[in-house]
Design an enzyme around this catalytic site. Structure first.
Site, PDB file in Angstrom:
ATOM      1  N   TYR A 163     -12.438  -0.434  16.611  1.00 10.12           N
ATOM      2  CA  TYR A 163     -12.940   0.890  16.269  1.00 10.12           C
ATOM      3  C   TYR A 163     -14.297   1.218  16.889  1.00 10.12           C
ATOM      4  CZ  TYR A 163      -9.124   1.336  12.869  1.00 10.12           C
ATOM      5  OH  TYR A 163      -7.897   1.426  12.271  1.00 10.12           O
ATOM      6  N   GLU A 187      -1.760  -4.118   6.450  1.00 11.28           N
ATOM      7  CA  GLU A 187      -2.954  -4.523   7.200  1.00 11.28           C
ATOM      8  C   GLU A 187      -3.528  -5.763   6.524  1.00 11.28           C
ATOM      9  OE1 GLU A 187      -4.539  -1.900   9.604  1.00 11.28           O
ATOM     10  OE2 GLU A 187      -5.268  -3.841  10.352  1.00 11.28           O
ATOM     11  N   THR A 193       0.943   7.630  13.534  1.00 13.95           N
ATOM     12  CA  THR A 193       1.246   6.207  13.652  1.00 13.95           C
ATOM     13  C   THR A 193       2.671   5.968  14.118  1.00 13.95           C
ATOM     14  OG1 THR A 193       1.965   6.247  11.363  1.00 13.95           O
ATOM     15  CG2 THR A 193      -0.322   5.606  11.777  1.00 13.95           C
TER      16      THR A 193
END
Lengths: 332, 309
Positions: free
Chosen positions: A309, A180, A168
């Site tokens: 995703y 998040e 990340t």
């Protein structure tokens, strides 16, 4: 000097960064960082240099997740040392630049803390993302934040998995913290989501100030007392933190051409963090048939139906609930 | 009102992916094509993935919004090397499903869309059309999973810019809330039900049934409201207020909260009492629209049946 066995010492956290727009269409972070770049009063804390930073400006301008490749997967050792300059994908070049400014990753010069602001289309509420189960500084911070926002909730997702862990943008820092918040569509700014993220950051920065400086004023001591938070001397006592530990990535059922042939089942949709038991509905085909979860035990799914995703072959991840023990921490 | 007879509606087009990241229509069309759906009794069905390039990239559009390319002017504009992809595609779709305004055009064109706004299921159409109103009444009477509403845009057909204006009759099916790039089962099932009911109605109509006339409530677009913006940078300075967010079609009165600025102030709505919709639609930020406002009107329509030769 310490009141506790196994107390861990950390250097003061003097250099902190807040990343928005690691993904250019996740609007809460983009908006907050732009605000703070203009006027940083809200994020100032005694003894801390806090730098708001737009991680992927080209993606932000196009309101897209990324331009060439996902910046939040780009910080691998290979990428960070790759030669090639302008021929490299934009996000790899950007990763190298970020590593120069806030790193180098893994070195003593790296920033102490990076907060990386994200949104998700999944119904995850406020989630803190931890990368290491042994980062006692981060565990104590997350415990502090959870207590500070009670009765509102903030869960901790631990993404420490030999295969599923990824490189990340925040991993450049000594203490990477992912934030998040969802559900929010890409490209959309929801007021409640924006304000929730803002509040979490406020408490996170308060924690850092407290760690570095101790209680700074009477108001803070009163606040601490109200939170029933025991801060003894300049040390945070040991605590336990419930985490959801990433286990497995589950993809959509697909046909031979790779096209999705079923959708997240209505019974699972929006049920992030709720137990999924063997036999429970998991997917629904386009003509209405149910596909059931076939695992060996109860899991806690999250990132359910995250837009970004689909291309990463992930309908949701499963997690297991664990309680981690954080050692007492104090500054060196 | 007096009974109206109309010719049979034997050709319907179901379009999805006019915006490449609005997933219900994309997957519905793909599924119908996989199942080789091309006929349902008296109704021949054409399924079209309107913007394949945008669908592949999972973006709303590649060069320009396809759903603004169907004006008569743009449909007859000469094509050059520099013509945007969507303009060329619009002309292709017009040849395939139109030409717009001619007798070769499909009888009914349904264009499937999603919105990030909490609008439930809406049929959107231009001028008053008995077929659309009857189909709306039919869908509304049978669907219980979500509120079903009808929105009328008062634009004369000659200026109509969107895909459904290519058919002799047409409407958009707009369903939300669903994020771009996400396929929700509950939303997909609503879209599928609405399309199935539309085809069912067409079969009933063609077979000679008489459909009773009546009255429906519709939302008639009056105006749009933009976000407050910084005069120099043009960046937005406020978000939709939490009390307006997700409250599409709930009457907005003067004094009601409208925006919440980033510095915490509330901006109130001023103006006549109207019904907001497309509240916080992702694609409208660039069109400078925070939400639309509509007045409620009552539309009366006659009984209809198919014209028998």
């Amino acid at each position: 000097m310490s009141a506790y066995k196994n107390s861990v010492c950390f250097n003061e956290a003097r250099r902190v960064a807040i990343f928005g727009g690691t993904h250019g269409n996740e609007m809460s972070g983009v908006t907050l960082v732009n605000l703070w770049v203009k006027n940083s009063a809200e994020i100032q804390r005694k003894g801390v240099e806090t730098k708001p930073f737009i991680a992927n400006p080209k993606a932000v301008e196009k309101c897209t997740r990324y331009v060439d490749t996902d910046l939040n997967r780009a910080f691998s050792p290979e990428n960070l040392s790759a030669p090639g300059g302008d021929d490299l994908p934009y996000e790899v070049q950007r990763a190298q630049e970020i590593n120069r400014i806030f790193g180098p990753k893994g070195s003593p010069e790296a920033y102490d803390v990076i907060f990386d602001l994200h949104n998700t289309t999944s119904n995850m509420g406020c989630t803190l993302i931890l990368e290491s189960s042994k980062d006692h500084f981060n565990l104590q911070m997350m415990n502090y934040i959870k207590k500070a926002i009670t009765p509102a909730s903030c869960l901790v997702l631990l993404n420490e998995h030999p295969l599923l862990k990824y490189s990340t943008s925040r991993s450049v820092a000594k203490h990477p913290v992912g934030l998040e918040v969802g559900p929010q569509p890409q490209g959309v700014l929801r007021s409640n989501i924006f304000e929730a993220m803002r509040v979490i950051l406020k408490h996170a920065l308060d924690f850092i100030e407290l760690f570095n400086e101790g209680p700074v004023c009477n108001t803070l001591e009163t606040l601490l007392a109200e939170m029933e938070y025991k801060f003894i001397g300049m040390e945070f006592p040991p605590c336990t933190v419930e985490v959801f530990w990433v286990s497995e990535r589950i993809d959509y059922p697909r046909d031979a051409n790779g096209n999705i042939i079923a959708m997240v089942h209505p019974n699972l949709q929006d049920c992030d963090w709720e137990p999924l038991n063997p036999g429970d509905p998991m997917f629904q085909t386009f003509d209405g048939k149910t596909i059931h979860y076939q695992g060996s035990g109860t899991v806690y799914p999250t990132f359910i139906n995250e837009a970004a995703y689909y291309e990463k072959q992930q309908a949701f991840v499963t997690t297991r609930r664990e309680t981690l023990v954080a050692s007492a921490i104090r500054k060196a | 009102m007096e009974h109206v007879s109309l010719p049979p509606l034997s050709r319907v087009a179901i379009c999805g992916g006019t915006h490449g990241n609005e997933m219900s229509g994309v997957y519905l069309v793909r599924e119908m094509q996989k199942q080789k759906v091309d006929q349902a009794g008296s109704v021949s069905i054409t399924t079209v993935l309107s913007n394949p390039r945008a669908v592949d990239a999972c973006r709303r559009y590649t060069d320009t919004d396809l759903n603004r390319c169907f004006t008569k002017g743009l449909l007859s504009a000469p094509i050059t090397d520099s013509t945007p992809y969507e303009l060329k595609r619009a002309q292709e779709l017009n040849s395939q499903l139109g030409p717009k305004g001619s007798k070769e055009a499909v009888d009914l064109l349904c264009d499937v869309h999603n919105t990030t706004a909490n609008m439930g299921l809406c049929l959107i159409f231009y001028s008053i059309d008995w077929i659309t109103l009857h189909i709306y009444k039919y869908i509304q009477s049978k669907m219980t999973s979500t509120p079903v509403r009808v929105i009328q845009l008062d634009i004369p057909i000659s200026e109509a810019y969107s895909l459904e204006s290519v058919g002799k009759h047409g409407f958009a099916i707009e369903v939300g809330p669903q994020p771009n790039g996400v396929l929700r089962a509950d939303i997909f099932n609503m879209v599928k039900e609405a399309v199935d009911l539309t085809i069912e109605w067409l079969q009933g109509f063609n077979s000679g049934s008489t459909f009773e006339g009546g009255e429906v409530e519709a939302y008639n677009l009056v105006k749009s409201v933009d976000y407050p913006r910084d005069p120099t940078s043009n960046e937005i300075t406020a978000a939709i207020h939490p009390q307006l967010q997700d409250n599409d079609f709930k009457l907005l009165r003067p004094g009601d909260p409208m925006f919440q600025s980033f510095s915490g102030e509330m901006v109130e709505y001023e103006g006549e009492e109207l019904y907001p919709f497309f509240v916080n639609e992702c694609a409208y930020y660039e069109k400078k629209i925070a939400f639309h406002l509509a007045k409620k009107i009552t539309l009366t329509f006659p009984p209809i049946s198919v014209k028998k030769d």
